[in-house]
Design a protein around this motif. Sequence first.
Motif, PDB file in Angstrom:
ATOM      1  N   GLU B   1       0.850  -1.202   0.000  1.00 14.47           N
ATOM      2  CA  GLU B   1       0.000   0.000   0.000  1.00 14.47           C
ATOM      3  C   GLU B   1       0.880   1.245   0.000  1.00 14.47           C
ATOM      4  OE1 GLU B   1      -3.741   0.461   2.512  1.00 14.47           O
ATOM      5  OE2 GLU B   1      -2.301   1.673   3.607  1.00 14.47           O
ATOM      6  N   THR B   2       0.765   2.066  -1.066  1.00 19.24           N
ATOM      7  CA  THR B   2       1.615   3.254  -1.136  1.00 19.24           C
ATOM      8  C   THR B   2       0.916   4.390  -0.426  1.00 19.24           C
ATOM      9  OG1 THR B   2       0.638   3.823  -3.248  1.00 19.24           O
ATOM     10  CG2 THR B   2       2.673   2.559  -3.297  1.00 19.24           C
ATOM     11  N   GLY B   3       1.732   5.299   0.149  1.00 19.77           N
ATOM     12  CA  GLY B   3       1.175   6.440   0.832  1.00 19.77           C
ATOM     13  C   GLY B   3       0.877   7.562  -0.138  1.00 19.77           C
ATOM     14  N   VAL B   4       0.569   8.740   0.424  1.00 16.47           N
ATOM     15  CA  VAL B   4       0.284   9.924  -0.371  1.00 16.47           C
ATOM     16  C   VAL B   4       1.607  10.511  -0.867  1.00 16.47           C
ATOM     17  CG1 VAL B   4      -0.769  12.202  -0.375  1.00 16.47           C
ATOM     18  CG2 VAL B   4      -1.764  10.358   1.014  1.00 16.47           C
ATOM     19  N   THR B   5       1.691  10.742  -2.152  1.00 13.46           N
ATOM     20  CA  THR B   5       2.900  11.340  -2.704  1.00 13.46           C
ATOM     21  C   THR B   5       2.567  12.650  -3.386  1.00 13.46           C
ATOM     22  OG1 THR B   5       2.700  10.124  -4.787  1.00 13.46           O
ATOM     23  CG2 THR B   5       3.992   9.092  -3.037  1.00 13.46           C
ATOM     24  N   GLN B   6       3.530  13.582  -3.378  1.00 12.81           N
ATOM     25  CA  GLN B   6       3.341  14.881  -3.997  1.00 12.81           C
ATOM     26  C   GLN B   6       4.566  15.221  -4.847  1.00 12.81           C
ATOM     27  OE1 GLN B   6       1.570  16.798   0.001  1.00 12.81           O
ATOM     28  NE2 GLN B   6       1.469  18.184  -1.758  1.00 12.81           N
ATOM     29  N   SER B   7       4.289  15.943  -5.939  1.00 15.67           N
ATOM     30  CA  SER B   7       5.405  16.386  -6.772  1.00 15.67           C
ATOM     31  C   SER B   7       5.107  17.773  -7.332  1.00 15.67           C
ATOM     32  CB  SER B   7       5.626  15.387  -7.924  1.00 15.67           C
ATOM     33  OG  SER B   7       4.479  15.348  -8.758  1.00 15.67           O
ATOM     34  N   PRO B   8       6.127  18.593  -7.558  1.00 13.69           N
ATOM     35  CA  PRO B   8       7.512  18.332  -7.155  1.00 13.69           C
ATOM     36  C   PRO B   8       7.703  18.563  -5.654  1.00 13.69           C
ATOM     37  CG  PRO B   8       7.344  20.507  -8.098  1.00 13.69           C
ATOM     38  CD  PRO B   8       5.973  19.907  -8.198  1.00 13.69           C
ATOM     39  N   THR B   9       8.907  18.326  -5.171  1.00 12.17           N
ATOM     40  CA  THR B   9       9.200  18.552  -3.757  1.00 12.17           C
ATOM     41  C   THR B   9       9.374  20.039  -3.481  1.00 12.17           C
ATOM     42  OG1 THR B   9      10.345  16.444  -3.729  1.00 12.17           O
ATOM     43  CG2 THR B   9      10.717  17.906  -1.874  1.00 12.17           C
ATOM     44  N   HIS B  10      10.102  20.670  -4.381  1.00  8.89           N
ATOM     45  CA  HIS B  10      10.355  22.102  -4.265  1.00  8.89           C
ATOM     46  C   HIS B  10      10.123  22.753  -5.624  1.00  8.89           C
ATOM     47  CE1 HIS B  10      12.888  20.457  -0.977  1.00  8.89           C
ATOM     48  NE2 HIS B  10      12.568  21.577  -0.346  1.00  8.89           N
ATOM     49  N   LEU B  11       9.781  24.029  -5.585  1.00 11.01           N
ATOM     50  CA  LEU B  11       9.498  24.739  -6.812  1.00 11.01           C
ATOM     51  C   LEU B  11       9.735  26.229  -6.582  1.00 11.01           C
ATOM     52  CD1 LEU B  11       8.354  23.993  -9.614  1.00 11.01           C
ATOM     53  CD2 LEU B  11       6.072  24.315  -8.685  1.00 11.01           C
ATOM     54  N   ILE B  12      10.386  26.875  -7.545  1.00 12.77           N
ATOM     55  CA  ILE B  12      10.572  28.323  -7.471  1.00 12.77           C
ATOM     56  C   ILE B  12       9.923  28.937  -8.704  1.00 12.77           C
ATOM     57  CG2 ILE B  12      12.226  30.225  -7.397  1.00 12.77           C
ATOM     58  CD1 ILE B  12      14.219  28.308  -6.099  1.00 12.77           C
ATOM     59  N   LYS B  13       9.056  29.912  -8.469  1.00 11.64           N
ATOM     60  CA  LYS B  13       8.351  30.587  -9.561  1.00 11.64           C
ATOM     61  C   LYS B  13       8.461  32.090  -9.368  1.00 11.64           C
ATOM     62  CE  LYS B  13       6.278  27.330 -12.048  1.00 11.64           C
ATOM     63  NZ  LYS B  13       6.381  27.265 -13.524  1.00 11.64           N
ATOM     64  N   THR B  14       8.156  32.800 -10.442  1.00 10.81           N
ATOM     65  CA  THR B  14       8.192  34.257 -10.415  1.00 10.81           C
ATOM     66  C   THR B  14       6.777  34.797 -10.288  1.00 10.81           C
ATOM     67  OG1 THR B  14      10.155  34.213 -11.809  1.00 10.81           O
ATOM     68  CG2 THR B  14       8.951  36.297 -11.677  1.00 10.81           C
ATOM     69  N   ARG B  15       6.652  35.907  -9.609  1.00 10.55           N
ATOM     70  CA  ARG B  15       5.339  36.553  -9.442  1.00 10.55           C
ATOM     71  C   ARG B  15       4.657  36.718 -10.806  1.00 10.55           C
ATOM     72  NH1 ARG B  15       5.687  42.159  -6.438  1.00 10.55           N
ATOM     73  NH2 ARG B  15       7.028  42.478  -8.240  1.00 10.55           N
ATOM     74  N   GLY B  16       3.381  36.380 -10.851  1.00  8.30           N
ATOM     75  CA  GLY B  16       2.610  36.485 -12.080  1.00  8.30           C
ATOM     76  C   GLY B  16       2.524  35.181 -12.858  1.00  8.30           C
ATOM     77  N   GLN B  17       3.434  34.255 -12.585  1.00  5.90           N
ATOM     78  CA  GLN B  17       3.413  32.975 -13.298  1.00  5.90           C
ATOM     79  C   GLN B  17       2.297  32.068 -12.760  1.00  5.90           C
ATOM     80  OE1 GLN B  17       7.559  31.538 -12.870  1.00  5.90           O
ATOM     81  NE2 GLN B  17       7.759  31.810 -15.087  1.00  5.90           N
ATOM     82  N   GLN B  18       2.164  30.927 -13.404  1.00  4.82           N
ATOM     83  CA  GLN B  18       1.191  29.914 -13.005  1.00  4.82           C
ATOM     84  C   GLN B  18       1.939  28.668 -12.560  1.00  4.82           C
ATOM     85  OE1 GLN B  18       0.625  27.009 -15.152  1.00  4.82           O
ATOM     86  NE2 GLN B  18      -0.998  26.135 -13.876  1.00  4.82           N
ATOM     87  N   VAL B  19       1.324  27.899 -11.651  1.00  6.20           N
ATOM     88  CA  VAL B  19       1.989  26.693 -11.175  1.00  6.20           C
ATOM     89  C   VAL B  19       0.967  25.566 -11.030  1.00  6.20           C
ATOM     90  CG1 VAL B  19       1.685  27.173  -8.689  1.00  6.20           C
ATOM     91  CG2 VAL B  19       3.631  25.802  -9.458  1.00  6.20           C
ATOM     92  N   THR B  20       1.423  24.346 -11.250  1.00  8.87           N
ATOM     93  CA  THR B  20       0.592  23.148 -11.052  1.00  8.87           C
ATOM     94  C   THR B  20       1.317  22.205 -10.110  1.00  8.87           C
ATOM     95  OG1 THR B  20      -0.427  23.297 -13.237  1.00  8.87           O
ATOM     96  CG2 THR B  20      -0.504  21.162 -12.137  1.00  8.87           C
ATOM     97  N   LEU B  21       0.641  21.830  -9.054  1.00  9.96           N
ATOM     98  CA  LEU B  21       1.174  20.879  -8.085  1.00  9.96           C
ATOM     99  C   LEU B  21       0.360  19.597  -8.170  1.00  9.96           C
ATOM    100  CD1 LEU B  21       1.532  23.303  -5.014  1.00  9.96           C
ATOM    101  CD2 LEU B  21       3.086  22.977  -6.949  1.00  9.96           C
ATOM    102  N   ARG B  22       1.042  18.464  -7.936  1.00  8.75           N
ATOM    103  CA  ARG B  22       0.380  17.173  -8.121  1.00  8.75           C
ATOM    104  C   ARG B  22       0.373  16.332  -6.855  1.00  8.75           C
ATOM    105  NH1 ARG B  22       2.798  18.722 -12.781  1.00  8.75           N
ATOM    106  NH2 ARG B  22       1.446  18.702 -14.621  1.00  8.75           N
ATOM    107  N   CYS B  23      -0.676  15.518  -6.744  1.00  5.90           N
ATOM    108  CA  CYS B  23      -0.843  14.684  -5.560  1.00  5.90           C
ATOM    109  C   CYS B  23      -1.404  13.329  -5.987  1.00  5.90           C
ATOM    110  CB  CYS B  23      -1.816  15.360  -4.590  1.00  5.90           C
ATOM    111  SG  CYS B  23      -2.307  14.355  -3.169  1.00  5.90           S
ATOM    112  N   SER B  24      -0.777  12.273  -5.534  1.00 12.68           N
ATOM    113  CA  SER B  24      -1.299  10.923  -5.747  1.00 12.68           C
ATOM    114  C   SER B  24      -1.847  10.408  -4.427  1.00 12.68           C
ATOM    115  CB  SER B  24      -0.198   9.987  -6.255  1.00 12.68           C
ATOM    116  OG  SER B  24       0.166  10.325  -7.559  1.00 12.68           O
ATOM    117  N   SER B  25      -3.110  10.005  -4.473  1.00 16.05           N
ATOM    118  CA  SER B  25      -3.778   9.560  -3.252  1.00 16.05           C
ATOM    119  C   SER B  25      -3.239   8.222  -2.790  1.00 16.05           C
ATOM    120  CB  SER B  25      -5.278   9.390  -3.509  1.00 16.05           C
ATOM    121  OG  SER B  25      -5.846  10.558  -3.988  1.00 16.05           O
ATOM    122  N   GLN B  26      -3.455   7.955  -1.531  1.00 17.27           N
ATOM    123  CA  GLN B  26      -3.163   6.624  -1.019  1.00 17.27           C
ATOM    124  C   GLN B  26      -4.118   5.643  -1.683  1.00 17.27           C
ATOM    125  OE1 GLN B  26      -1.942   6.191   3.028  1.00 17.27           O
ATOM    126  NE2 GLN B  26      -3.355   4.518   3.381  1.00 17.27           N
TER     127      GLN B  26
END
Lengths: 113, 114
Positions: B1-26
């Motif tokens: 049974e895998t736990g909850v995972t998220q990607s990326p671990t770290h992210l640097i963006k500039t003001r005004g940009q857009q970002v997408t974060l991901r999550c895989s459920s248990q």
Amino acid sequence: DQQVKQNSPSLSVQEGRISILNCDYTNSMFDYFLWYKKYPAEGPTFLISISSIKDKNEDGRFTVFLNKSAKHLSLHIVPSQPGDSAVYFCAARGNNAGNMLTFGGGTRLMVKP
Amino acid sequence: ETGVTQSPTHLIKTRGQQVTLRCSSQSGHNTVSWYQQALGQGPQFIFQYYREEENGRGNFPPRFSGLQFPNYSSELNVNALELDDSALYLCASSLRGTGLHEQYFGPGTRLTVT
């Protein structure tokens, strides 16, 4: 408007002694309370919970007390161990709020060997 | 049974940009909640997804949006990034109908907006 408050940002305790972490809330509609422990670079992990119809719940070294009239809960850890050093969050759920939790700001517990 | 995972671990963006974060459920979980944890504060509820639909939202503007996919994984999208969006973003998965103590958190994505 902070509905859940943990007024002590940090707490230092000697190994073997009791750790008492406190949490106050303002919303009388909260019906379920939880404590989470968080280590660096990890997500919060569930520790212990209590329903608003109870005033005490115990699980091993961990006991949570709820005083509804004072809108106050506390987590007691006895005896404290160095591995208990972490940030502790209390969280509350409003009635019919599903899984939405309102968290306090956390208390960093340091247990000295 | 895998736990909850998220990607990326770290992210640097500039003001005004857009970002997408991901999550895989248990494995076996069908509900995902997203939280924002600013430095020195507790997590704040952003929204929850169940059966690919938003099912509860906290006090966050519409530029915070999400998706849940048929496999129950989820994305958090933030448009027009602001400096105050710098935070740790946590997702938590659960199986609808089970107790809150059955909600499991991922390790988070640390977003820095410059």
